[in-house]
Scaffold this motif. Structure first.
Motif, PDB file in Angstrom:
ATOM      1  N   ASN A 162      -5.399  -5.545  -4.653  1.00 21.65           N
ATOM      2  CA  ASN A 162      -4.568  -4.641  -5.448  1.00 21.65           C
ATOM      3  C   ASN A 162      -5.263  -4.449  -6.782  1.00 21.65           C
TER       4      ASN A 162
ATOM      5  N   HIS B  15      -0.979  -5.136 -10.359  1.00 23.21           N
ATOM      6  CA  HIS B  15      -0.084  -4.553  -9.355  1.00 23.21           C
ATOM      7  C   HIS B  15       0.369  -5.614  -8.342  1.00 23.21           C
TER       8      HIS B  15
ATOM      9  N   SER C 112       0.693  -7.607  -4.931  1.00 23.49           N
ATOM     10  CA  SER C 112      -0.283  -7.926  -3.881  1.00 23.49           C
ATOM     11  C   SER C 112       0.075  -7.240  -2.561  1.00 23.49           C
ATOM     12  N   PRO C 113      -0.937  -6.776  -1.811  1.00 26.46           N
ATOM     13  CA  PRO C 113      -0.685  -6.039  -0.565  1.00 26.46           C
ATOM     14  C   PRO C 113      -0.514  -6.954   0.642  1.00 26.46           C
TER      15      PRO C 113
ATOM     16  N   HIS D 141      -0.731  -0.619   2.061  1.00 26.65           N
ATOM     17  CA  HIS D 141      -0.585  -0.939   0.628  1.00 26.65           C
ATOM     18  C   HIS D 141      -1.952  -0.897  -0.054  1.00 26.65           C
TER      19      HIS D 141
ATOM     20  N   ASP E 268      -3.310   1.689  -3.206  1.00 25.12           N
ATOM     21  CA  ASP E 268      -3.724   1.162  -4.508  1.00 25.12           C
ATOM     22  C   ASP E 268      -5.226   1.328  -4.764  1.00 25.12           C
TER      23      ASP E 268
END
Ligand code: TXA
Ligand code: MG
Length: 313
Positions: free
Chosen positions: A143, A147, A149-150, A155, A159
């Motif tokens: 990320n 931001h 975390s994916p 996601h 980002d």
């Protein structure tokens, strides 16, 4: 151009290894969160990684390995550290250990520290890639700095898609929470970041108390910024119920329109859902109320991430 999202296949693993060996950046699934991988031995690749994440340069990276041989080439294990690694690797635990002089992970990845953070992940795609690549991969969460975390390939694409070459899609992350980070001081375990491995399990296995990192001077834990995982929305923690304009992140039962981390009050399920549900509420609300979460087991890490997400300077 935005990075393609590709399934895990021998061909895509080979492609990823090729991109990495040329100094490129590839997002990879791990059991904790998706990582943005780069060649740990290539300073230019690491500089590119910091740039893509917009990460403050003093924040060191975790080197990911796929064998004892690879791990021991990079860092020195005390008997206690070894016991810990043997109990929980591969898995959601990162160990901060003295770096070896002749290790391949470059200084820039460690942000100049004498220690190295090492992890042997469990996710098969991650270890398969490291094996094919043949040396450690650094991988911060995929990320942009600050931001959330994916925990899914999509996601990462939202980002960082424009800034990287490839995204390997391993489906949703099992644990959904970054690894626990453990350091040692005078060979006593110190928890630098609560995470996907409950601290009680580490303490049980070692037969020792695991001290929380209290910001004391001797161990350096540069990543522990107060503000982190920041959603745009304001968070109100330990809320019994939402106010009119608030989205509600419940733990236990919930009403339609709200989300529940776990309707049956299971902390493992809650950890796996946390980042995805925060993301989802963040797109719909300017304020989010969050139920109280018990502090035991994975609840420690969940509360840590929620407090950081709620923090405003
Ligand atoms: O689950 C995870 O750990 C994920 C997946 C991708 O493996 N990675 C991850 O990396 O969360 P990152 O870069 O977002 O967080 C790594 C943390 C940072 O807070 C950093 O400061 C800390 O590890 N760290 C790295 N090297 C360190 C060292 N030598 N001493 C103390 N802390 C260190
Ligand atoms: Mg991170």
């Amino acid at each position: 151009m935005t990075a393609p999202i590709v399934p895990i296949l021998p061909e895509t693993i080979a492609l990823a290894a090729e991109i990495l060996s040329e100094g490129g950046l590839v997002a990879i699934p791990t059991e904790t969160v998706y990582g943005l991988a780069a060649d740990a031995a290539n300073p230019e690749a690491i500089a590119r990684l910091y740039e893509a994440k917009g990460r403050p340069r003093f924040n060191p990276l975790i080197a990911h390995v796929s064998s004892w041989e690879m791990a021991e080439r990079e860092a020195a294990f005390s008997p206690l550290a070894r016991t810990c690694a043997e109990a929980f690797w591969p898995g959601p635990l990162t160990l901060v250990l003295p770096a070896r002089e002749d290790g391949r992970v470059v200084d820039l990845a460690r942000a100049g520290l004498g220690t190295l953070a090492l992890r042997w992940p469990k996710q098969r795609a991650a270890t398969a890639l490291i094996e094919v690549f043949g040396r450690p991969l650094v991988a911060p969460s995929a990320n942009r700095s600050g931001h959330i975390s994916p925990t899914r390939a999509e996601h990462v694409a939202e980002d960082l898609g424009e800034r990287i070459s490839l995204i390997l899609d391993g489906g949703p992350c099992d644990v959904g929470m970054e690894s626990s980070i453990l350091g040692f001081e005078d060979d006593e375990p110190v928890l630098l970041r609560p995470g996907g491995l409950p601290t009680e399990m580490i303490a049980d296995r070692l037969g020792k108390r695991v001290r929380a990192y209290g910001g004391h001077a001797r161990i350096n834990a540069p990543g522990q910024l107060k503000s982190h995982y920041a959603p745009k929305a304001r968070l109100r923690l330990n809320a019994a119920a939402p106010e009119d304009d608030e989205g509600f992140l419940a733990f236990g039962s919930f009403v339609p329109g709200d989300l529940s981390l776990s309707t049956r009050g299971d902390l493992v399920e809650a950890a796996a859902n946390l980042f995805e549900m925060l993301r989802s509420l963040d797109t719909r609300f300017e304020r989010i109320a969050v139920s109280p979460i018990p502090g035991t087991g994975l609840g420690e890490a969940i509360n840590d991430r929620l407090e950081r997400a709620a923090y405003r300077e």
